[in-house]
Design a protein around this motif. Structure first.
Motif, PDB file in Angstrom:
ATOM      1  N   LEU A 143       0.825  -1.211   0.000  1.00 50.64           N
ATOM      2  CA  LEU A 143       0.000   0.000   0.000  1.00 50.64           C
ATOM      3  C   LEU A 143       0.857   1.259   0.000  1.00 50.64           C
ATOM      4  O   LEU A 143       0.501   2.263  -0.638  1.00 50.64           O
ATOM      5  CB  LEU A 143      -0.934   0.000   1.204  1.00 50.64           C
ATOM      6  N   LEU A 144       1.978   1.223   0.714  1.00 51.24           N
ATOM      7  CA  LEU A 144       2.847   2.403   0.793  1.00 51.24           C
ATOM      8  C   LEU A 144       3.405   2.795  -0.575  1.00 51.24           C
ATOM      9  O   LEU A 144       3.762   3.958  -0.793  1.00 51.24           O
ATOM     10  CB  LEU A 144       3.991   2.152   1.774  1.00 51.24           C
ATOM     11  N   LYS A 145       3.443   1.860  -1.519  1.00 50.39           N
ATOM     12  CA  LYS A 145       3.937   2.173  -2.859  1.00 50.39           C
ATOM     13  C   LYS A 145       2.984   3.096  -3.623  1.00 50.39           C
ATOM     14  O   LYS A 145       3.388   3.749  -4.589  1.00 50.39           O
ATOM     15  CB  LYS A 145       4.149   0.886  -3.652  1.00 50.39           C
ATOM     16  N   TYR A 146       1.734   3.135  -3.166  1.00 48.49           N
ATOM     17  CA  TYR A 146       0.739   3.982  -3.840  1.00 48.49           C
ATOM     18  C   TYR A 146       0.567   5.332  -3.156  1.00 48.49           C
ATOM     19  O   TYR A 146      -0.221   6.164  -3.616  1.00 48.49           O
ATOM     20  CB  TYR A 146      -0.611   3.266  -3.888  1.00 48.49           C
ATOM     21  N   ALA A 147       1.275   5.558  -2.067  1.00 48.27           N
ATOM     22  CA  ALA A 147       1.158   6.802  -1.302  1.00 48.27           C
ATOM     23  C   ALA A 147       2.416   7.642  -1.484  1.00 48.27           C
ATOM     24  O   ALA A 147       3.459   7.143  -1.904  1.00 48.27           O
ATOM     25  CB  ALA A 147       0.935   6.492   0.178  1.00 48.27           C
TER      26      ALA A 147
END
Length: 348
Positions: A255-259
């Motif tokens: 998920l952090l890759k999309y933030a």
């Protein structure tokens, strides 16, 4: 008059009776409280988050707090009618975004209500594309707009769903003035409506959430309903507080890759735009300040125990308690940032 034990006791009793109304003037929450929310859904994040807070606060104070999902318009009306503290409200950033976007039924909450404490963040606000989309990232989407390609984005207008779309248009404007016109809103309703717009090929990108849409990102790529995340609007610092297992079969690291900063949607050419969907109390402006203080004190004690945080994280909420004064300052600053974004893309 001759003072006897009887006359002394009678005088003391009269003094107590006179004092009682004065003592009651410093009000407290009644035994039964109606907590209205700005959503009509009993399965959505507003109800789920409010139920967690209501149960913890009610148990701590020994009172009954019932969550009532009446929707934003009716919730504001109910709050406006009751200054006794028997009706309270929990909502999120939609309360002021609706006003900034000029939506009917949304008065300026900063002018017409009193802000209570913040209690949680839903870090799940996201944007998705079909699994077979040529757009692999937000960079691709913004580059397509720059190249003159029309990109359709399904949103529910006037609030949390639209603010990310406004940020996309603003980022396009900053990167290549004029290209923002190629990002086109497809105005829909609920999450199921936005999903359907994608499946019917009426939208290239949709607003969604980690909680509601993660299941569709796990479908085989050749499934007609399969999706991919391209952007999660929450701050990385917020997401990092979520459980490492993430949501469903999508880990926190994924998920952090999309933030931000891994996925950048610029605010001004230097800083990234971010948006945390925050939940907070709203009160009738004429409610006794003693009740607001009682809630602040009670929630300070509830959050100091640590149990409510575990319940919130289990539902993929991020605990975020700020007492009323801090909450007002924090939310006012957020409102000002997003007002500027909306003004930039509208030319105001």
């Amino acid at each position: 008059m001759k003072l006897t034990r009887r006359t002394i006791l009678a005088a003391a009793g009269a003094a107590v009776l006179v004092a009682q109304p004065m003592m009651a003037f410093a009000q407290e929450l009644p035994g039964n409280v109606r907590l209205v929310i700005g959503s009509k859904s009993t399965g959505g994040d507003t109800y789920q988050n409010s139920a967690i807070v209501a149960e913890a606060l009610g148990e701590h104070l020994g009172i009954n707090i019932k969550v009532d999902a009446v929707g934003a318009t009716e919730a504001f009306k109910a709050l406006k009618r009751d200054k006794r503290g028997s009706t309270l409200m929990i909502f999120h950033d939609q309360s002021y975004l609706g006003n900034l976007y000029g939506r009917r039924g949304y008065d300026d909450p900063f002018a017409n209500y009193t802000f209570g404490p913040t209690v949680a963040i839903n870090p799940g606000n996201a944007y998705l594309v079909p699994a077979d989309s040529p757009y692999q990232s937000m960079e691709d989407i913004l580059d397509a707009a720059k190249a003159g390609t029309r990109v359709r984005v399904a949103i529910q207008p006037g609030g949390v769903s639209e603010i990310g779309f406004s940020a996309m248009k603003n980022a396009a404007r900053v990167r290549a003035p004029g290209s923002e016109e190629n990002l086109v809103a497809v105005n829909t309703g609920s999450q199921s409506d936005k999903n359907q717009a994608m499946w019917d090929d009426l939208a290239d990108v949709i607003n969604g959430s980690i909680q509601a849409n993660e299941q569709f990102t796990q479908l085989p790529a050749d499934d007609a309903k399969a999706m991919r995340f391209v952007w999660v609007t929450a701050r990385a610092e917020t997401l990092q507080q979520a459980p490492a297992k993430g949501m469903g079969n999508t880990t926190l690291d994924q998920l952090l890759k999309y933030a931000s900063p891994a996925t950048s949607v610029t605010l001004d050419g230097e800083k990234d735009f971010t948006f945390d969907k925050e939940f907070f109390f709203l009160y009738n402006p004429d409610m006794d300040p003693a009740i607001a203080k009682q809630i602040d004190t009670a929630l300070t004690e509830v959050f100091s125990k640590g149990e409510i945080q575990e319940r919130q994280k289990g539902a993929f909420f991020i605990p975020n308690f700020l007492p009323s004064d801090e909450a007002l300052s924090h939310l006012g600053a957020k409102r000002d940032t997003y007002r500027n974004v909306i003004a930039e893309i509208s030319g105001n």
